[in-house]
Scaffold this active site. Structure first.
Site, mmCIF file in Angstrom:
data_model
loop_
_atom_site.group_PDB
_atom_site.id
_atom_site.type_symbol
_atom_site.label_atom_id
_atom_site.label_comp_id
_atom_site.label_asym_id
_atom_site.label_seq_id
_atom_site.Cartn_x
_atom_site.Cartn_y
_atom_site.Cartn_z
ATOM 1 N N GLU A 96 -5.629 -25.430 1.036
ATOM 2 C CA GLU A 96 -4.567 -24.456 0.748
ATOM 3 C C GLU A 96 -4.535 -24.173 -0.747
ATOM 4 O OE1 GLU A 96 0.273 -24.252 1.390
ATOM 5 O OE2 GLU A 96 -0.964 -25.316 2.866
ATOM 6 N N ASP A 98 -1.848 -22.154 -3.321
ATOM 7 C CA ASP A 98 -0.465 -21.663 -3.226
ATOM 8 C C ASP A 98 0.053 -20.966 -4.467
ATOM 9 O OD1 ASP A 98 -0.108 -22.782 -0.726
ATOM 10 O OD2 ASP A 98 0.873 -24.582 -1.461
ATOM 11 N N GLU A 100 4.041 -19.965 -4.942
ATOM 12 C CA GLU A 100 5.386 -19.945 -4.370
ATOM 13 C C GLU A 100 6.372 -19.577 -5.473
ATOM 14 O OE1 GLU A 100 5.116 -23.177 -0.735
ATOM 15 O OE2 GLU A 100 6.044 -23.798 -2.621
ATOM 16 N N HIS A 113 5.626 -21.657 -8.678
ATOM 17 C CA HIS A 113 5.094 -22.954 -8.271
ATOM 18 C C HIS A 113 3.679 -22.756 -7.748
ATOM 19 C CE1 HIS A 113 5.515 -26.979 -6.187
ATOM 20 N NE2 HIS A 113 4.651 -26.409 -5.368
ATOM 21 N N THR A 114 2.704 -23.510 -8.274
ATOM 22 C CA THR A 114 1.327 -23.439 -7.797
ATOM 23 C C THR A 114 0.892 -24.815 -7.302
ATOM 24 O OG1 THR A 114 0.295 -23.952 -9.941
ATOM 25 C CG2 THR A 114 0.825 -21.634 -9.483
ATOM 26 N N ASN A 115 -0.034 -24.806 -6.339
ATOM 27 C CA ASN A 115 -0.548 -26.067 -5.809
ATOM 28 C C ASN A 115 -1.913 -25.815 -5.187
ATOM 29 O OD1 ASN A 115 -0.630 -28.781 -5.157
ATOM 30 N ND2 ASN A 115 1.123 -28.747 -3.763
ATOM 31 N N ARG A 124 -0.761 -31.477 -6.410
ATOM 32 C CA ARG A 124 -1.347 -30.953 -7.647
ATOM 33 C C ARG A 124 -0.494 -29.779 -8.149
ATOM 34 N NH1 ARG A 124 -6.090 -32.185 -4.447
ATOM 35 N NH2 ARG A 124 -7.290 -33.845 -5.469
ATOM 36 N N GLU A 125 0.796 -30.016 -8.220
ATOM 37 C CA GLU A 125 1.719 -28.950 -8.572
ATOM 38 C C GLU A 125 1.726 -28.661 -10.074
ATOM 39 O OE1 GLU A 125 2.594 -31.752 -7.036
ATOM 40 O OE2 GLU A 125 3.556 -31.317 -5.111
ATOM 41 N N TRP A 190 15.806 -27.671 -1.335
ATOM 42 C CA TRP A 190 14.955 -28.132 -2.439
ATOM 43 C C TRP A 190 14.572 -27.046 -3.440
ATOM 44 C CZ3 TRP A 190 10.185 -25.830 -3.166
ATOM 45 C CH2 TRP A 190 9.665 -25.096 -2.080
ATOM 46 N N GLY A 194 16.385 -28.496 -7.401
ATOM 47 C CA GLY A 194 16.238 -29.637 -6.509
ATOM 48 C C GLY A 194 17.169 -29.620 -5.318
ATOM 49 N N ARG A 272 5.354 -40.386 -11.695
ATOM 50 C CA ARG A 272 5.015 -40.054 -10.317
ATOM 51 C C ARG A 272 3.743 -40.786 -9.866
ATOM 52 N NH1 ARG A 272 3.532 -33.928 -8.329
ATOM 53 N NH2 ARG A 272 3.255 -34.364 -6.097
#
Length: 287
Positions: A96, A98, A100, A113-115, A124-125, A190, A194, A272
């Site tokens: 995928e 992304d 968003e 937002h990318t991933n 991998r945001e 979310w 958040g 993280r």
């Protein structure tokens, strides 16, 4: 990646280029009554209210390509809404890529937002603010995906590059064909701060508008490329997206975006990843 391997990956593909029409290239895959097509299939709107959102997908699958879409995001108080443009395969080990767009309250910026997922694994945001109001007019969002790299661009300005680093054990999406998807939906648990800021349904309906789909890609059908190569094919596309990389000027533009508008980078989130950042984060020229 060595040039010979790159040629072997693309030699069986013929590029399919089209200025997409919704009627010819896409269809609504959910929320059919919350989507509106106009301008002879060249434009559409997705609508979100308390009953439903909407989404569409491409009729074809692609293995490598450059996909452009022009998008005008939900205006005003868009908190809790998510507008998407992405490529994806299916299954638990899917790939995928992304885009968003996470809404916000009036006057506050959207979060882009990318991933990247490969073999079912994401995490991998990278997130950005935009340097313009994405609700005031249409802007072009592009995904370039070739065997060497993935490049996310906004109005032709690269904001992120994810390189093929399989040589050091980093999975890269290169074996699974993917379809193009877009959607508008509610995720106020979310999406904004958040989940602390909820959707204000008194502002509904929320509308995201799309136009000028452009697909320049290798089509996939029945388990193989839909087009067989001819001799000289690789030479005929030597200046196209299949070989594209960032030159010094575009790298400079990307650095400007990342220095001034990036708000989150997984490669800098040591909390993280307490046992060590992902391998690609240690490569000096990996953005």
């Amino acid at each position: 990646m060595k040039a010979g391997l790159l040629v072997s990956l693309i030699v069986n593909f013929l590029v399919v280029a089209s200025a997409g029409s919704f009627y010819n290239d896409f269809y609504f895959n959910w929320g059919h009554d919350h989507g509106k097509v106009y301008d002879n299939g060249n434009s559409l709107s997705l609508i979100l209210d308390k009953n439903s959102g909407s989404g569409f997908q491409s009729k074809k699958e692609y293995l490598f390509g450059k996909i452009d879409i022009q998008l005008k995001l939900v205006h005003g108080n868009s908190a809790g809404t998510v507008t998407t443009f992405y490529l994806s395969s299916l299954g638990p080990y899917h790939d995928e890529i992304d885009f968003e767009f996470l809404g916000n309250t009036s006057g506050q910026p959207y979060t882009l937002h990318t991933n990247v997922f490969s073999q079912g694994k994401g995490n991998r945001e990278q997130q950005f603010y935009l340097w313009f109001d994405p609700t005031a007019d249409f802007h072009t969002y592009s995904i370039l995906w070739n065997p060497q790299r993935i490049i996310f661009s906004v109005d032709g300005i690269a904001i992120r590059e994810f390189k093929n680093l399989e040589s050091i054990g980093v999975p890269f999406p290169k074996n699974q064909p993917m379809r193009i998807y877009s959607s508008l939906w509610e995720a106020d648990d979310w999406a904004t701060c958040g989940g602390r800021v909820k959707t204000d349904w008194t502002k509904a309906p929320f509308v995201a508008s799309f136009r000028n789909f452009n697909v320049n890609a290798c089509a996939w059908s029945y388990g193989a490329s839909s087009c067989k190569s001819k001799s000289g094919f690789a030479d005929s596309i030597s200046n196209s997206w299949i070989w594209e990389e960032l030159d010094a000027g575009r790298k400079g533009q990307m650095k400007w975006v990342r220095d001034n508008y990036m708000t989150y980078d997984y490669c800098k989130d040591s909390k993280r990843f307490p046992h060590g950042l992902p391998r690609e984060c240690y490569v000096t020229n990996f953005p």
